[in-house]
Design a protein around this motif. Structure first.
Motif, PDB file in Angstrom:
ATOM      1  N   PHE A  67      81.440  80.359  18.772  1.00  0.00           N
ATOM      2  CA  PHE A  67      80.110  80.214  19.382  1.00  0.00           C
ATOM      3  C   PHE A  67      78.982  80.790  18.525  1.00  0.00           C
ATOM      4  N   LEU A 134      85.172  77.839  26.714  1.00  0.00           N
ATOM      5  CA  LEU A 134      86.344  77.029  26.348  1.00  0.00           C
ATOM      6  C   LEU A 134      86.438  77.009  24.828  1.00  0.00           C
ATOM      7  N   LEU A 135      87.622  77.344  24.333  1.00  0.00           N
ATOM      8  CA  LEU A 135      87.855  77.341  22.886  1.00  0.00           C
ATOM      9  C   LEU A 135      89.160  76.641  22.607  1.00  0.00           C
ATOM     10  N   SER A 136      89.211  75.859  21.541  1.00  0.00           N
ATOM     11  CA  SER A 136      90.499  75.306  21.132  1.00  0.00           C
ATOM     12  C   SER A 136      90.509  75.164  19.619  1.00  0.00           C
ATOM     13  N   PRO A 139      93.134  71.059  17.291  1.00  0.00           N
ATOM     14  CA  PRO A 139      92.486  69.771  17.543  1.00  0.00           C
ATOM     15  C   PRO A 139      93.486  68.622  17.631  1.00  0.00           C
ATOM     16  N   GLY A 140      93.118  67.658  18.480  1.00  0.00           N
ATOM     17  CA  GLY A 140      93.935  66.452  18.578  1.00  0.00           C
ATOM     18  C   GLY A 140      95.192  66.611  19.402  1.00  0.00           C
ATOM     19  N   GLY A 142      95.077  67.961  22.739  1.00  0.00           N
ATOM     20  CA  GLY A 142      94.776  68.038  24.173  1.00  0.00           C
ATOM     21  C   GLY A 142      94.822  69.475  24.684  1.00  0.00           C
ATOM     22  N   GLY A 144      92.656  71.824  24.653  1.00  0.00           N
ATOM     23  CA  GLY A 144      91.460  72.250  25.393  1.00  0.00           C
ATOM     24  C   GLY A 144      91.578  71.910  26.866  1.00  0.00           C
ATOM     25  N   ASN A 168      78.172  67.827  23.094  1.00  0.00           N
ATOM     26  CA  ASN A 168      79.324  68.639  22.683  1.00  0.00           C
ATOM     27  C   ASN A 168      80.619  67.888  23.021  1.00  0.00           C
ATOM     28  N   PRO A 169      81.593  67.850  22.072  1.00  0.00           N
ATOM     29  CA  PRO A 169      82.861  67.168  22.360  1.00  0.00           C
ATOM     30  C   PRO A 169      83.544  67.704  23.620  1.00  0.00           C
ATOM     31  N   SER A 170      83.156  68.898  24.055  1.00  0.00           N
ATOM     32  CA  SER A 170      83.784  69.474  25.246  1.00  0.00           C
ATOM     33  C   SER A 170      83.552  68.609  26.489  1.00  0.00           C
ATOM     34  N   ARG A 172      84.042  65.561  26.806  1.00  0.00           N
ATOM     35  CA  ARG A 172      85.235  64.719  26.961  1.00  0.00           C
ATOM     36  C   ARG A 172      86.400  65.532  27.515  1.00  0.00           C
ATOM     37  N   VAL A 173      86.469  66.792  27.128  1.00  0.00           N
ATOM     38  CA  VAL A 173      87.536  67.648  27.661  1.00  0.00           C
ATOM     39  C   VAL A 173      87.298  67.887  29.159  1.00  0.00           C
ATOM     40  N   ARG A 176      88.481  65.338  31.581  1.00  0.00           N
ATOM     41  CA  ARG A 176      89.935  65.208  31.767  1.00  0.00           C
ATOM     42  C   ARG A 176      90.343  65.730  33.149  1.00  0.00           C
ATOM     43  N   ARG A 215      93.760  59.948  31.419  1.00  0.00           N
ATOM     44  CA  ARG A 215      92.686  58.968  31.149  1.00  0.00           C
ATOM     45  C   ARG A 215      92.941  57.658  31.892  1.00  0.00           C
TER      46      ARG A 215
HETATM   47  C1  LIG Z   1      85.178  71.754  22.287  1.00  0.00           C
HETATM   48  C2  LIG Z   1      86.605  72.137  21.951  1.00  0.00           C
HETATM   49  C3  LIG Z   1      87.125  73.129  22.992  1.00  0.00           C
HETATM   50  C4  LIG Z   1      87.489  70.885  21.993  1.00  0.00           C
HETATM   51  O1  LIG Z   1      88.762  71.246  21.584  1.00  0.00           O
HETATM   52  P1  LIG Z   1      90.058  70.326  21.865  1.00  0.00           P
HETATM   53  O2  LIG Z   1      90.172  70.098  23.324  1.00  0.00           O
HETATM   54  O3  LIG Z   1      91.228  70.917  21.181  1.00  0.00           O
HETATM   55  O4  LIG Z   1      89.600  69.036  21.118  1.00  0.00           O
HETATM   56  P2  LIG Z   1      90.317  67.644  20.918  1.00  0.00           P
HETATM   57  O5  LIG Z   1      90.577  67.448  19.459  1.00  0.00           O
HETATM   58  O6  LIG Z   1      91.503  67.479  21.839  1.00  0.00           O
HETATM   59  O7  LIG Z   1      89.154  66.676  21.346  1.00  0.00           O
HETATM   60  C5  LIG Z   1      88.732  66.613  22.692  1.00  0.00           C
HETATM   61  C6  LIG Z   1      88.013  65.310  22.905  1.00  0.00           C
HETATM   62  O8  LIG Z   1      86.773  65.312  22.179  1.00  0.00           O
HETATM   63  C7  LIG Z   1      86.744  64.224  21.254  1.00  0.00           C
HETATM   64  N1  LIG Z   1      86.094  64.744  20.052  1.00  0.00           N
HETATM   65  C8  LIG Z   1      86.578  65.658  19.198  1.00  0.00           C
HETATM   66  N2  LIG Z   1      85.669  65.902  18.235  1.00  0.00           N
HETATM   67  C9  LIG Z   1      84.605  65.108  18.496  1.00  0.00           C
HETATM   68  C10 LIG Z   1      83.353  64.917  17.869  1.00  0.00           C
HETATM   69  N3  LIG Z   1      83.000  65.577  16.767  1.00  0.00           N
HETATM   70  N4  LIG Z   1      82.488  64.043  18.439  1.00  0.00           N
HETATM   71  C11 LIG Z   1      82.815  63.354  19.554  1.00  0.00           C
HETATM   72  N5  LIG Z   1      84.007  63.509  20.192  1.00  0.00           N
HETATM   73  C12 LIG Z   1      84.872  64.376  19.670  1.00  0.00           C
HETATM   74  C13 LIG Z   1      88.192  63.853  21.041  1.00  0.00           C
HETATM   75  O9  LIG Z   1      88.317  62.485  20.683  1.00  0.00           O
HETATM   76  C14 LIG Z   1      88.791  64.110  22.409  1.00  0.00           C
HETATM   77  O10 LIG Z   1      88.473  63.062  23.301  1.00  0.00           O
HETATM   78  P3  LIG Z   1      89.600  62.450  24.266  1.00  0.00           P
HETATM   79  O11 LIG Z   1      90.101  63.604  25.098  1.00  0.00           O
HETATM   80  O12 LIG Z   1      88.904  61.453  25.084  1.00  0.00           O
HETATM   81  O13 LIG Z   1      90.659  61.899  23.371  1.00  0.00           O
HETATM   82  C15 LIG Z   1      86.712  72.772  20.510  1.00  0.00           C
HETATM   83  O14 LIG Z   1      86.183  71.864  19.582  1.00  0.00           O
HETATM   84  C16 LIG Z   1      85.999  74.099  20.371  1.00  0.00           C
HETATM   85  O15 LIG Z   1      86.597  75.154  20.597  1.00  0.00           O
HETATM   86  N6  LIG Z   1      84.704  74.085  19.962  1.00  0.00           N
HETATM   87  C17 LIG Z   1      83.914  75.297  19.757  1.00  0.00           C
HETATM   88  C18 LIG Z   1      83.527  75.980  21.062  1.00  0.00           C
HETATM   89  C19 LIG Z   1      82.824  75.049  22.046  1.00  0.00           C
HETATM   90  O16 LIG Z   1      81.862  74.370  21.708  1.00  0.00           O
HETATM   91  N7  LIG Z   1      83.311  75.043  23.299  1.00  0.00           N
HETATM   92  C20 LIG Z   1      82.769  74.236  24.375  1.00  0.00           C
HETATM   93  C21 LIG Z   1      81.722  74.968  25.135  1.00  0.00           C
HETATM   94  S1  LIG Z   1      81.331  74.156  26.673  1.00  0.00           S
END
Ligand SMILES: CC(C)(COP(=O)(O)OP(=O)(O)OC[C@H]1O[C@@H](n2cnc3c(N)ncnc32)[C@H](O)[C@@H]1OP(=O)(O)O)[C@@H](O)C(=O)NCCC(=O)NCCS
Length: 263
Positions: A67, A134-136, A139-140, A142, A144, A168-170, A172-173, A176, A215
């Protein structure tokens, strides 16, 4: 029963696909007996924070790494995460982590590491938890989504309110676990206020959660808004605050657009 079984099977499949990953909860020892340490029938280990200071330090380092400028200060971690509640963790050998994270922590291949973590804070409204971090780093996989769902199960949460940024990609998480009902802007403001929203997830229907995790939940969006169109998204939040029922439908964001269902 059947729907809980479907979620259990999905969770077992996740752990089978990633051998070496295990589920933990880290919080003040007093909370161990209040937690469900068999979420979805899977084994979880409770580690009292008082006696697991290395793991607490690793979580602190990872949170601040992920963060950056708004990483958790140490006193907030103690006072507002570990004393009132517990962080859910997926532990794994360090070799499974993203290389930059492993390097940051200076761990050897087989050292135990935090692969993913989720913290939701208890609130004064019974059954309602507030998603905080949320942290993960797997990657790839699931991870998170699984750490989030299993943590909420350990906490026995019925409803969740969380904060996220449209881009934020989150997002999409978060979807789920099902559709995200929009609540509005963050009470009191946020560092990233202009692109941040509050959502609520209903966790009471395991069938819906199981479908969303796979999904397989289909809800037609009635509107698609570019994640960069902050004035349109702000207007949407204004309507949500005024009482309109508006939800982000899974997968939440697609091709740079927020998927919205109105009504
Ligand atoms: C956000 C975070 C938790 C996701 O981790 P993760 O669940 O292991 O990520 P995944 O690789 O499984 O990707 C999760 C989803 O995002 C999508 N995704 C990943 N990177 C992406 C990007 N750069 N842009 C768009 N989508 C993206 C993936 O395709 C996946 O989608 P799906 O579930 O529909 O297949 C991780 O990147 C993280 O720790 N980030 C830093 C801290 C943060 O921002 N936390 C969220 C605060 S709310």
């Amino acid at each position: 029963m059947r729907e809980a079984a479907a979620l259990t099977t999905q969770a077992e499949d996740f752990f089978s696909a990633h051998p070496g990953v295990s589920l933990l909860a880290l919080g003040a020892g007093v909370h161990a007996e209040s937690m469900d340490l068999s979420p979805l029938g899977l084994p979880a280990t409770y580690l009292p924070a008082e006696r697991n200071t290395d793991l607490v330090s690793q979580y602190l380092a990872l949170n601040q790494f992920a963060f950056r400028g708004i990483g958790v200060p140490r006193w907030v971690l103690s006072d507002l995460y570990l004393m009132p509640g517990a962080i859910g963790l997926l532990r794994c050998p360090a070799r499974m982590l993203k290389p930059d994270v492993r390097e940051h922590l200076g761990l050897a291949d087989e050292d135990p590491a935090i692969g993913a973590a989720y913290y939701a804070a208890p609130s004064v409204t019974p059954g309602l938890f507030i998603g905080v971090s949320l942290l993960s780093f797997l990657p790839g996989t699931g991870a998170g989504a699984w750490v989030k769902l299993l943590t909420l199960r350990m906490l026995r949460a019925k409803r969740l309110r969380g904060v996220a940024q449209w881009d934020n990609p989150s997002v999409r998480v978060h979807t789920r676990l099902g559709p995200l009902r929009l609540v509005g802007r963050v009470p009191g403001g946020h560092e990233y206020g202009e692109r941040t929203f509050v959502y609520e997830s209903d966790l009471s229907d395991s069938t819906r959660v199981a479908r969303a995790m796979a999904r397989g939940l289909s809800l037609e969006p009635t509107r698609r808004i570019p994640v960069t169109d902050l004035s349109a998204l702000s207007a949407v939040l204004g309507r949500a605050e005024a009482g309109a029922v508006l939800s982000l439908v899974p997968p939440g964001v697609q091709d740079g657009h927020v998927l919205l269902h109105e009504g």
